[in-house]
Design a protein around this motif. Structure first.
Motif, PDB file in Angstrom:
ATOM      1  N   ARG A  80     -22.926  11.749  28.465  1.00  0.00           N
ATOM      2  CA  ARG A  80     -23.383  10.480  27.903  1.00  0.00           C
ATOM      3  C   ARG A  80     -23.429   9.342  28.917  1.00  0.00           C
ATOM      4  NH1 ARG A  80     -20.741   8.283  22.977  1.00  0.00           N
ATOM      5  NH2 ARG A  80     -22.693   7.080  23.072  1.00  0.00           N
ATOM      6  N   GLY A  81     -22.921   9.548  30.119  1.00  0.00           N
ATOM      7  CA  GLY A  81     -22.967   8.499  31.130  1.00  0.00           C
ATOM      8  C   GLY A  81     -21.679   7.697  31.204  1.00  0.00           C
ATOM      9  N   ALA A  98     -28.755   5.747  32.454  1.00  0.00           N
ATOM     10  CA  ALA A  98     -29.861   6.103  33.332  1.00  0.00           C
ATOM     11  C   ALA A  98     -29.850   5.227  34.569  1.00  0.00           C
ATOM     12  CB  ALA A  98     -31.193   5.957  32.594  1.00  0.00           C
ATOM     13  N   VAL A  99     -30.474   5.705  35.623  1.00  0.00           N
ATOM     14  CA  VAL A  99     -30.616   4.965  36.869  1.00  0.00           C
ATOM     15  C   VAL A  99     -32.096   4.921  37.205  1.00  0.00           C
ATOM     16  CG1 VAL A  99     -29.982   4.846  39.312  1.00  0.00           C
ATOM     17  CG2 VAL A  99     -28.352   5.765  37.641  1.00  0.00           C
ATOM     18  N   THR A 155     -26.925  -0.074  41.093  1.00  0.00           N
ATOM     19  CA  THR A 155     -27.480   0.124  42.428  1.00  0.00           C
ATOM     20  C   THR A 155     -26.998   1.456  42.991  1.00  0.00           C
ATOM     21  OG1 THR A 155     -27.390  -2.265  42.808  1.00  0.00           O
ATOM     22  CG2 THR A 155     -27.670  -0.856  44.761  1.00  0.00           C
ATOM     23  N   VAL A 156     -27.893   2.193  43.630  1.00  0.00           N
ATOM     24  CA  VAL A 156     -27.507   3.406  44.338  1.00  0.00           C
ATOM     25  C   VAL A 156     -27.008   3.004  45.725  1.00  0.00           C
ATOM     26  CG1 VAL A 156     -28.253   5.635  45.246  1.00  0.00           C
ATOM     27  CG2 VAL A 156     -29.204   4.785  43.088  1.00  0.00           C
ATOM     28  N   LEU A 157     -25.744   3.304  46.016  1.00  0.00           N
ATOM     29  CA  LEU A 157     -25.159   2.966  47.316  1.00  0.00           C
ATOM     30  C   LEU A 157     -25.319   4.095  48.327  1.00  0.00           C
ATOM     31  CD1 LEU A 157     -21.817   1.247  46.200  1.00  0.00           C
ATOM     32  CD2 LEU A 157     -24.007   0.164  46.780  1.00  0.00           C
ATOM     33  N   LEU A 158     -25.102   5.326  47.892  1.00  0.00           N
ATOM     34  CA  LEU A 158     -25.249   6.493  48.753  1.00  0.00           C
ATOM     35  C   LEU A 158     -25.931   7.594  47.952  1.00  0.00           C
ATOM     36  CD1 LEU A 158     -21.660   6.740  50.354  1.00  0.00           C
ATOM     37  CD2 LEU A 158     -23.738   5.897  51.480  1.00  0.00           C
ATOM     38  N   ASP A 159     -26.814   8.337  48.614  1.00  0.00           N
ATOM     39  CA  ASP A 159     -27.372   9.525  47.975  1.00  0.00           C
ATOM     40  C   ASP A 159     -27.337  10.677  48.982  1.00  0.00           C
ATOM     41  OD1 ASP A 159     -29.444   8.890  49.689  1.00  0.00           O
ATOM     42  OD2 ASP A 159     -30.864   8.355  48.109  1.00  0.00           O
TER      43      ASP A 159
END
Length: 319
Positions: A80-81, A98-99, A155-159
């Motif tokens: 569910r996040g 969601a992102v 915000t995506v910090l690392l992927d």
């Protein structure tokens, strides 16, 4: 560095897969231990381990647990996040599902800053918790470290992380660390100071696969090492994709399985190992195994496990 063979005290809970542990630091539940099980329940264990109470239900699969500044529990739910659960009423608020418009597949663990900023991991964008072995063996490197600001911005910090897992913040919030389970490392991202925006490794070449991580009241970052390094698995990870897919398509009894161990480690802010607790007695391995959650609180170390209907605790030797 200290090593210990201290035996565990195991506390049974009414649900399987008590994956993480959180010790409440303040408020009416101070000293109590929270955990979540695979039936969706969030449980409170009294500080002495004698009473277990269900405080809520997420409707999914709760994994990582943290405290929010308003007294609620932050719950990383694999289905569910990111959620907030009130342990007094059981009310659940959805924070992130969601992102960039794409639903998360595998919300896993988090750390919370003093202003309510949440740093959290999404283990994979391809596989959910039911297929965690697929992502681990196939080494998709689609894990992410994300940040949710108090205003709700994500915000995506690392992927590109190899199965992003446990998350921990420095005491002064100058950096955040995230475990890469499939790579046996802990990646650190600097948030402030001259290295802000840069990354390095807080821990590397670990003897096992790190799961949840957390900063204890002793200031150290504690790592749950769910299983020892497996050379066969790592050979498969380096093989062509068709081999990796074939390995995870085998019947379950033929697939690599985690060994029954109880292993946690604590490192300081420079990555130096301060405690290495590896319980190698057969009685300990029968009673509890696959440590996926760890939380040090005033000298006691609480443990969670993806595969146990229990949490456990121990007190490290100091010699």
């Amino acid at each position: 560095m200290t090593r210990t063979s201290t035996s565990l005290e195991v506390v049974q809970v009414p649900g399987n897969g008590a994956e993480d542990v959180l010790v409440a630091s303040a408020g009416p539940h101070e000293g109590a231990v929270f955990t979540g099980t695979d039936d969706g329940a969030v449980l409170r264990v009294s500080h002495d381990g004698r009473r277990v109470t269900r405080v809520g239900h997420t409707g999914g699969r709760p994994l990582g647990l943290e405290e929010l500044p308003d007294g609620r529990l932050l719950v990383c739910d694999a289905h569910r996040g990111l959620l907030a659960l009130d342990p007094s009423s059981g009310a659940v608020e959805t924070l992130v599902t969601a992102v960039d418009g794409v639903p998360m597949r595998f919300c896993n663990n988090a750390a919370v800053a003093g202003d309510g900023t949440v740093y959290f991991s999404d283990s994979s964008t391809r596989h959910g918790i039911a297929e965690w072995k697929h992502d681990f063996v196939r080494l998709t490197r689609t894990g992410r470290l994300l940040r949710r600001d108090p205003d709700g911005t994500v915000t995506v910090l690392l992927d590109g992380l190899a199965f992003a897992n446990g998350v921990a913040l420095a005491a002064d919030e100058s950096w955040v660390a995230v475990a890469e389970t499939a790579a046996r490392t802990v990646v650190r991202l600097w948030l402030t100071g001259p290295w802000a925006g840069q990354r390095d490794l807080l821990a590397t070449d670990l003897p096992g696969y790190p799961d949840n991580i957390a900063r204890g009241t002793d200031g150290l970052v504690w790592l749950a090492l769910a299983s020892p390094r497996d050379p066969v698995v790592e050979r498969v990870q380096r093989a062509p994709l068709w081999v990796r897919r074939a390995a995870t398509s085998l019947p379950a009894p033929l697939q690599p399985a985690p060994r029954r161990v109880v292993h946690v480690r604590a490192v300081d802010a420079d990555g130096r190992v301060v405690h290495d607790i590896d319980l190698d007695g057969p009685a300990d391995r029968r009673a509890f195994h696959m440590v996926t959650g760890v939380r040090e609180h005033e000298g006691t170390v609480w443990l969670g496990s993806l595969h146990e209907a229990a949490v456990a605790r121990l007190r490290p030797d100091r010699g």
